[in-house]
Design a protein around this motif. Structure first.
Motif, short mmCIF file in Angstrom:
data_model
loop_
_atom_site.label_atom_id
_atom_site.label_comp_id
_atom_site.label_asym_id
_atom_site.label_seq_id
_atom_site.Cartn_x
_atom_site.Cartn_y
_atom_site.Cartn_z
N THR A 75 0.73 -1.23 0.09
CA THR A 75 0.00 0.00 -0.18
C THR A 75 0.82 1.23 0.00
O THR A 75 0.48 2.29 -0.38
N GLY A 76 2.08 1.26 0.57
CA GLY A 76 2.90 2.43 0.89
C GLY A 76 2.50 3.22 1.90
O GLY A 76 3.00 4.10 2.23
N ARG A 77 1.67 2.59 2.85
CA ARG A 77 1.17 3.36 4.14
C ARG A 77 1.50 2.58 5.14
O ARG A 77 0.38 1.72 5.59
N ALA A 78 2.57 2.77 5.94
CA ALA A 78 2.65 2.06 7.11
C ALA A 78 1.81 2.63 8.35
O ALA A 78 1.49 4.05 8.39
N LEU A 79 1.20 1.74 8.92
CA LEU A 79 0.38 2.25 10.21
C LEU A 79 1.30 1.94 11.47
O LEU A 79 1.33 0.80 11.59
N SER A 80 0.94 2.71 12.31
CA SER A 80 1.49 2.46 13.83
C SER A 80 0.54 1.55 14.64
O SER A 80 -0.63 1.35 14.14
N ALA A 81 1.12 0.90 15.50
CA ALA A 81 0.35 -0.17 16.34
C ALA A 81 -0.82 0.72 16.98
O ALA A 81 -2.14 0.23 17.12
N GLU A 82 -0.56 1.71 17.40
CA GLU A 82 -1.70 2.89 18.07
C GLU A 82 -2.73 3.21 17.06
O GLU A 82 -4.10 2.83 17.55
N THR A 83 -2.56 3.30 15.83
CA THR A 83 -3.56 3.54 14.85
C THR A 83 -4.21 2.44 14.63
O THR A 83 -5.64 2.26 14.49
N ILE A 84 -3.59 1.31 14.55
CA ILE A 84 -4.37 0.05 14.07
C ILE A 84 -5.44 -0.44 15.16
O ILE A 84 -6.37 -0.94 15.02
N LEU A 85 -4.76 -0.19 16.46
CA LEU A 85 -5.62 -0.41 17.49
C LEU A 85 -6.82 0.43 17.83
O LEU A 85 -8.10 0.10 18.15
N ARG A 86 -6.66 1.52 17.33
CA ARG A 86 -7.91 2.52 17.10
C ARG A 86 -8.84 2.11 16.18
O ARG A 86 -10.10 2.04 16.25
N ILE A 87 -8.34 1.64 14.95
CA ILE A 87 -9.40 1.03 13.87
C ILE A 87 -9.85 -0.42 14.48
O ILE A 87 -11.01 -0.41 14.35
N LEU A 88 -9.26 -1.05 15.13
CA LEU A 88 -9.70 -2.30 15.61
C LEU A 88 -10.95 -2.06 16.65
O LEU A 88 -11.76 -2.87 16.89
#
Length: 274
Positions: free
Chosen positions: A138-151
């Motif tokens: 994708t070219g877009r790395a996501l931080s663990a903090e952001t992924i946890l927000r999405i989850l």
């Protein structure tokens, strides 16, 4: 017991059409081999090369097989724009028990933009959503903090995680949301399961489903050479050649811009298959 979901390849006839008989045979092969469920229109299925009618054919076949086996069907969806992703997700939701929605690619939005993207998609459909996090595509790395927000968003139930390794963010995700994480990097399936992942979405399991359904350390060690060979050329080129050589599908054809794999790569993979 971990969940094993198999992202199906899309077999083609020598004339270039979707091979319905081979697709049905492949779907039954992986479920008979112990897979928990199927994934249709994942990256492995070459969905970007399929026409609308072909996309529907793949979904219909996969849905029918899953219904016959009582197995869940996860359906891939997602593109660069949020509105287009919502439209695609709505079109495919009727076939799906879950939607696997890729993070918006190429445009490289902010992490806040990605959170809002998933919030909009999840609220627009009536089936649960899995995040597909694959930053090297994708070219877009996501931080663990952001992924946890999405989850934590309503309607988002888990993720396919393909970071290309086990980095610090992956360790945080496994510690905080382990059961929601499905490993999508075949080479790291066993280590991620050992660290708390809830399951795998493994392309290699098209060929050896029982190996992933019964994955342990010894099996992991045996699978390493096979995974290395299968992904040494663009996926799913080597995988489809191996499936055809084993008679699981009838023809190894891939669509442009893919090219057929080198024969020696296919031979190496077949020799490594467990």
């Amino acid at each position: 017991m971990h969940a094993t979901h198999v992202p199906l390849v899309t077999p083609f006839t020598p004339e270039g059409e979707v091979d319905v008989a081979s697709l049905e045979r492949l779907a039954k092969h992986v479920l008979d081999g112990g897979a928990s469920g199927l994934v249709a229109l994942g990256t492995t299925g070459e969905p970007a090369t399929l026409s609308p009618d072909e996309l529907e054919t793949v979904l219909r076949v996969a849905r029918n097989v899953c219904d016959a086996y009582g197995a869940p069907l996860t359906v891939g969806a997602g593109t660069m724009g949020t509105d287009a992703t919502i439209a695609q997700a709505r079109e495919r939701a009727s076939y799906a028990d879950r939607l696997l929605v890729v993070a918006p690619y190429y445009l490289r939005p902010t992490e806040e933009g990605v959170v809002r993207h998933f919030a909009a998609v999840a609220s627009a459909v009536d089936v649960p959503v899995l995040i597909y996090n694959i930053p090297y595509r994708t070219g877009r790395a996501l931080s663990a903090e952001t992924i946890l927000r999405i989850l934590d968003l309503d309607g988002v139930v888990g993720m396919k995680h393909c970071p290309g390794g086990i980095d610090a963010d992956t360790l945080v995700l496994l510690a905080e949301a382990g059961e929601k994480v499905l490993c999508g990097d075949d080479a790291y399936a066993y280590p991620m399961l050992a660290l708390g992942a809830g399951g795998v979405i493994a392309a290699t399991a098209n060929l050896v489903p029982s190996a992933y359904a019964n994955l342990d350390l010894a099996m992991h060690d045996r699978l390493v050479p096979l995974v290395d060979a299968l992904f040494s050329e663009p996926s799913p080129t080597v995988l489809k050649a191996c499936l055809a050589a084993r008679g699981i599908i009838d023809d190894p054809s891939v669509r442009a811009p893919f090219l057929p794999p080198a024969p020696e790569t296919v031979e190496r993979a077949l020799k490594s298959a467990v």
